[in-house]
Design a protein around this motif. Sequence first.
Motif, PDB file in Angstrom:
ATOM      1  N   PHE A   1     -28.216  11.410  60.647  1.00 55.79           N
ATOM      2  CA  PHE A   1     -27.380  11.769  59.497  1.00 55.79           C
ATOM      3  C   PHE A   1     -25.897  11.833  59.862  1.00 55.79           C
ATOM      4  N   ASP A   2     -25.566  11.560  61.107  1.00 54.60           N
ATOM      5  CA  ASP A   2     -24.178  11.608  61.570  1.00 54.60           C
ATOM      6  C   ASP A   2     -23.376  10.494  60.906  1.00 54.60           C
ATOM      7  N   ARG A   3     -22.148  10.783  60.527  1.00 53.84           N
ATOM      8  CA  ARG A   3     -21.290   9.792  59.868  1.00 53.84           C
ATOM      9  C   ARG A   3     -20.676   8.787  60.839  1.00 53.84           C
ATOM     10  N   HIS A   4     -20.562   9.153  62.108  1.00 49.62           N
ATOM     11  CA  HIS A   4     -19.923   8.260  63.074  1.00 49.62           C
ATOM     12  C   HIS A   4     -20.869   7.096  63.381  1.00 49.62           C
ATOM     13  N   PRO A   5     -20.417   5.849  63.233  1.00 52.42           N
ATOM     14  CA  PRO A   5     -21.318   4.712  63.432  1.00 52.42           C
ATOM     15  C   PRO A   5     -21.912   4.631  64.840  1.00 52.42           C
ATOM     16  N   ASP A   6     -21.154   4.980  65.873  1.00 54.23           N
ATOM     17  CA  ASP A   6     -21.689   4.970  67.245  1.00 54.23           C
ATOM     18  C   ASP A   6     -22.798   6.007  67.392  1.00 54.23           C
ATOM     19  N   HIS A   7     -22.599   7.179  66.802  1.00 47.12           N
ATOM     20  CA  HIS A   7     -23.604   8.243  66.882  1.00 47.12           C
ATOM     21  C   HIS A   7     -24.892   7.811  66.196  1.00 47.12           C
ATOM     22  N   ARG A   8     -24.766   7.163  65.035  1.00 49.30           N
ATOM     23  CA  ARG A   8     -25.957   6.712  64.301  1.00 49.30           C
ATOM     24  C   ARG A   8     -26.738   5.672  65.088  1.00 49.30           C
TER      25      ARG A   8
ATOM     26  N   HIS B   1     -23.304  16.908  57.270  1.00 51.72           N
ATOM     27  CA  HIS B   1     -23.984  18.173  57.017  1.00 51.72           C
ATOM     28  C   HIS B   1     -25.453  17.881  56.735  1.00 51.72           C
ATOM     29  N   HIS B   2     -26.303  18.499  57.518  1.00 53.09           N
ATOM     30  CA  HIS B   2     -27.738  18.351  57.325  1.00 53.09           C
ATOM     31  C   HIS B   2     -28.422  19.489  58.057  1.00 53.09           C
ATOM     32  N   GLU B   3     -29.609  19.815  57.645  1.00 50.57           N
ATOM     33  CA  GLU B   3     -30.338  20.883  58.332  1.00 50.57           C
ATOM     34  C   GLU B   3     -30.745  20.421  59.726  1.00 50.57           C
ATOM     35  N   GLU B   4     -30.556  21.295  60.689  1.00 56.82           N
ATOM     36  CA  GLU B   4     -30.932  20.980  62.054  1.00 56.82           C
ATOM     37  C   GLU B   4     -32.458  20.991  62.195  1.00 56.82           C
ATOM     38  N   ASN B   5     -32.968  20.247  63.215  1.00 55.54           N
ATOM     39  CA  ASN B   5     -34.401  20.270  63.444  1.00 55.54           C
ATOM     40  C   ASN B   5     -34.764  21.261  64.548  1.00 55.54           C
ATOM     41  N   HIS B   6     -33.770  21.904  65.116  1.00 56.54           N
ATOM     42  CA  HIS B   6     -33.986  22.884  66.170  1.00 56.54           C
ATOM     43  C   HIS B   6     -32.715  23.721  66.270  1.00 56.54           C
ATOM     44  N   PHE B   7     -32.879  25.003  66.474  1.00 56.31           N
ATOM     45  CA  PHE B   7     -31.718  25.878  66.587  1.00 56.31           C
ATOM     46  C   PHE B   7     -31.810  26.639  67.885  1.00 56.31           C
TER      47      PHE B   7
ATOM     48  N   ASN C   1     -34.178  18.119  81.127  1.00 61.83           N
ATOM     49  CA  ASN C   1     -33.554  17.864  79.830  1.00 61.83           C
ATOM     50  C   ASN C   1     -32.538  16.741  79.962  1.00 61.83           C
ATOM     51  N   LEU C   2     -32.579  15.811  79.017  1.00 64.60           N
ATOM     52  CA  LEU C   2     -31.602  14.722  78.974  1.00 64.60           C
ATOM     53  C   LEU C   2     -30.807  14.832  77.688  1.00 64.60           C
ATOM     54  N   PHE C   3     -29.492  14.818  77.827  1.00 71.52           N
ATOM     55  CA  PHE C   3     -28.592  14.718  76.685  1.00 71.52           C
ATOM     56  C   PHE C   3     -28.040  13.309  76.734  1.00 71.52           C
ATOM     57  N   ILE C   4     -28.389  12.498  75.748  1.00 72.41           N
ATOM     58  CA  ILE C   4     -27.894  11.120  75.713  1.00 72.41           C
ATOM     59  C   ILE C   4     -26.984  10.997  74.493  1.00 72.41           C
ATOM     60  N   VAL C   5     -25.704  10.711  74.780  1.00 70.82           N
ATOM     61  CA  VAL C   5     -24.670  10.776  73.752  1.00 70.82           C
ATOM     62  C   VAL C   5     -23.842   9.496  73.729  1.00 70.82           C
ATOM     63  N   SER C   6     -23.126   9.318  72.657  1.00 68.76           N
ATOM     64  CA  SER C   6     -22.286   8.126  72.499  1.00 68.76           C
ATOM     65  C   SER C   6     -21.024   8.185  73.335  1.00 68.76           C
ATOM     66  N   HIS C   7     -20.350   9.315  73.296  1.00 68.48           N
ATOM     67  CA  HIS C   7     -19.032   9.423  73.925  1.00 68.48           C
ATOM     68  C   HIS C   7     -18.999  10.610  74.875  1.00 68.48           C
ATOM     69  N   ILE C   8     -18.077  10.581  75.811  1.00 64.09           N
ATOM     70  CA  ILE C   8     -18.087  11.575  76.878  1.00 64.09           C
ATOM     71  C   ILE C   8     -17.810  12.996  76.424  1.00 64.09           C
ATOM     72  N   ASP C   9     -17.276  13.211  75.248  1.00 63.60           N
ATOM     73  CA  ASP C   9     -17.042  14.581  74.794  1.00 63.60           C
ATOM     74  C   ASP C   9     -18.126  15.089  73.846  1.00 63.60           C
ATOM     75  N   ASP C  10     -19.076  14.261  73.492  1.00 62.72           N
ATOM     76  CA  ASP C  10     -20.080  14.645  72.495  1.00 62.72           C
ATOM     77  C   ASP C  10     -21.019  15.748  72.979  1.00 62.72           C
ATOM     78  N   ALA C  11     -21.455  15.679  74.208  1.00 60.67           N
ATOM     79  CA  ALA C  11     -22.411  16.683  74.707  1.00 60.67           C
ATOM     80  C   ALA C  11     -21.781  18.062  74.769  1.00 60.67           C
TER      81      ALA C  11
ATOM     82  N   PHE D   1     -34.773  16.221  70.192  1.00 63.21           N
ATOM     83  CA  PHE D   1     -34.000  17.178  69.421  1.00 63.21           C
ATOM     84  C   PHE D   1     -32.669  16.535  69.062  1.00 63.21           C
ATOM     85  N   THR D   2     -32.257  16.717  67.817  1.00 63.15           N
ATOM     86  CA  THR D   2     -31.013  16.084  67.375  1.00 63.15           C
ATOM     87  C   THR D   2     -29.958  17.138  67.072  1.00 63.15           C
ATOM     88  N   PHE D   3     -28.721  16.715  67.165  1.00 59.62           N
ATOM     89  CA  PHE D   3     -27.610  17.607  66.835  1.00 59.62           C
ATOM     90  C   PHE D   3     -26.626  16.869  65.948  1.00 59.62           C
ATOM     91  N   LEU D   4     -25.873  17.638  65.202  1.00 62.37           N
ATOM     92  CA  LEU D   4     -24.905  17.083  64.268  1.00 62.37           C
ATOM     93  C   LEU D   4     -23.687  17.990  64.258  1.00 62.37           C
TER      94      LEU D   4
END
Length: 138
Positions: free
Chosen positions: A98-105, A129-135, A3-13, A120-123
């Motif tokens: 659907f994330d509001r943060h420009p780096d995240h988008r 606010h948006h429906e998740e594609n995986h829970f 599994n790879l979590f690829i994120v914008s900032h070090i606290d996002d994951a 898989f995406t997270f918000l």
Amino acid sequence: MTNLFIVSHIDDAELSCGGTIQKLIEKGDHVKVYSLSYRYNNEDLSSEFIKSMEALGVESFQYFNAETRRFNAHNNRIADIMYEKMKGYDAIYTHSTFDRHPDHRIVAEQARRMHNENLFTFLCPWNGHHEENHFVEL
């Protein structure tokens, strides 16, 4: 599974998916976290990232030095990194478009462009606010 979590900032994951990361590791999966930035207002936060990854049990993590809130200036380099880093994983987790943060988008858009299988995406609730594609039940 890998599994790879690829994120914008070090606290996002850890803030968005810490429970999922820990659950995957406890299940015996391999988890890697790749953050595209380790600075905030020119402050180096890489030691905090290392500590949080160790607390979660993530042994494999990396980061790139994109400037926070200036990912648009690194868009091509981010695309190249993601193309290189996203190969060979069973599942990839990243930000929602659907994330509001420009780096995240930017990261979300490049992830969808570079890899659309098992993505898989997270918000975070504070970024939209948006429906998740995986829970993942914790």
